[in-house]
Design a protein around this motif. Structure first.
Motif, PDB file in Angstrom:
ATOM      1  N   GLU A 283       0.862  -1.192   0.000  1.00 54.02           N
ATOM      2  CA  GLU A 283       0.000   0.000   0.000  1.00 54.02           C
ATOM      3  C   GLU A 283       0.887   1.227   0.000  1.00 54.02           C
ATOM      4  O   GLU A 283       1.937   1.235   0.650  1.00 54.02           O
ATOM      5  CB  GLU A 283      -0.878   0.040   1.252  1.00 54.02           C
ATOM      6  N   GLY A 284       0.461   2.268  -0.697  1.00 53.96           N
ATOM      7  CA  GLY A 284       1.158   3.543  -0.660  1.00 53.96           C
ATOM      8  C   GLY A 284       2.033   3.805  -1.867  1.00 53.96           C
ATOM      9  O   GLY A 284       1.984   3.083  -2.863  1.00 53.96           O
ATOM     10  N   GLU A 285       2.851   4.862  -1.741  1.00 50.57           N
ATOM     11  CA  GLU A 285       3.763   5.282  -2.796  1.00 50.57           C
ATOM     12  C   GLU A 285       5.127   5.589  -2.191  1.00 50.57           C
ATOM     13  O   GLU A 285       5.223   6.075  -1.062  1.00 50.57           O
ATOM     14  CB  GLU A 285       3.246   6.543  -3.495  1.00 50.57           C
TER      15      GLU A 285
ATOM     16  N   ALA B 233       1.789   0.724  -5.357  1.00 53.09           N
ATOM     17  CA  ALA B 233       1.451  -0.646  -4.950  1.00 53.09           C
ATOM     18  C   ALA B 233       1.642  -1.593  -6.132  1.00 53.09           C
ATOM     19  O   ALA B 233       1.238  -1.295  -7.246  1.00 53.09           O
ATOM     20  CB  ALA B 233       0.024  -0.712  -4.427  1.00 53.09           C
ATOM     21  N   GLY B 234       2.298  -2.715  -5.855  1.00 55.71           N
ATOM     22  CA  GLY B 234       2.594  -3.705  -6.890  1.00 55.71           C
ATOM     23  C   GLY B 234       3.991  -3.566  -7.450  1.00 55.71           C
ATOM     24  O   GLY B 234       4.482  -4.478  -8.111  1.00 55.71           O
ATOM     25  N   ASP B 235       4.641  -2.428  -7.191  1.00 53.45           N
ATOM     26  CA  ASP B 235       6.014  -2.223  -7.659  1.00 53.45           C
ATOM     27  C   ASP B 235       7.006  -2.781  -6.653  1.00 53.45           C
ATOM     28  O   ASP B 235       6.689  -2.980  -5.475  1.00 53.45           O
ATOM     29  CB  ASP B 235       6.304  -0.734  -7.861  1.00 53.45           C
ATOM     30  N   VAL B 236       8.212  -3.026  -7.141  1.00 52.84           N
ATOM     31  CA  VAL B 236       9.306  -3.503  -6.296  1.00 52.84           C
ATOM     32  C   VAL B 236      10.458  -2.516  -6.383  1.00 52.84           C
ATOM     33  O   VAL B 236      10.592  -1.789  -7.366  1.00 52.84           O
ATOM     34  CB  VAL B 236       9.772  -4.915  -6.720  1.00 52.84           C
ATOM     35  N   PHE B 237      11.285  -2.512  -5.337  1.00 57.93           N
ATOM     36  CA  PHE B 237      12.477  -1.661  -5.339  1.00 57.93           C
ATOM     37  C   PHE B 237      13.493  -2.223  -4.367  1.00 57.93           C
ATOM     38  O   PHE B 237      13.179  -3.057  -3.530  1.00 57.93           O
ATOM     39  CB  PHE B 237      12.130  -0.203  -5.020  1.00 57.93           C
ATOM     40  N   GLY B 238      14.724  -1.782  -4.526  1.00 62.56           N
ATOM     41  CA  GLY B 238      15.797  -2.255  -3.660  1.00 62.56           C
ATOM     42  C   GLY B 238      16.351  -3.595  -4.096  1.00 62.56           C
ATOM     43  O   GLY B 238      17.142  -4.215  -3.380  1.00 62.56           O
TER      44      GLY B 238
END
Length: 124
Positions: A42-44, A59-64
């Motif tokens: 949830e969130g940005e 939401a649904g994105d990945v990072f790191g």
């Protein structure tokens, strides 16, 4: 065919260990040693380099993910909660398991990483 954001979220939700960050809170800083990647439930989140927002992810994105594919690598950017966020983490062991069980997840991660690199290159 890549994973839809809902499928990515479901992969991370299986983890059931979530971290919450308030808007404006730093998730990680450039130069830190990383050992997990994140999925936004949830969130940005803003990805920031040299004080400039490179990308806002949802939401649904990945990072790191660089922390898991480059051993002993330091974070190349700052990640800051743009809104209140609920995040799930994957360490290397869990990441490898998910890739083995859901190969399309690996493509999703690679596309995310590649898109972010392209945006970075456009800035300079």
């Amino acid at each position: 065919m890549l994973l839809e954001p809902a499928k990515t979220v479901s992969i991370f939700q299986a983890n059931q260990e979530f971290q919450r960050f308030a808007a404006g809170e730093t998730i990680f800083q450039q130069g830190e040693l990383g050992n997990v990647m994140y999925g936004i439930i949830e969130g940005e989140v803003d990805i920031v380099i040299n004080g400039k927002v490179l990308e806002t992810i949802h939401a649904g994105d990945v990072f790191g993910e660089g922390a898991l594919v480059q051993p002993e690598a330091t974070r190349a950017s700052n990640a800051v909660a743009k809104t209140d966020c609920k995040l799930a983490c994957l360490d290397k062991e869990r990441f490898l398991f998910v890739v083995q069980e859901t190969p399309m997840f690996a493509l999703h991660v690679m596309r995310s990483y590649s898109n972010r690199l392209r945006k970075f290159k456009q800035q300079f």
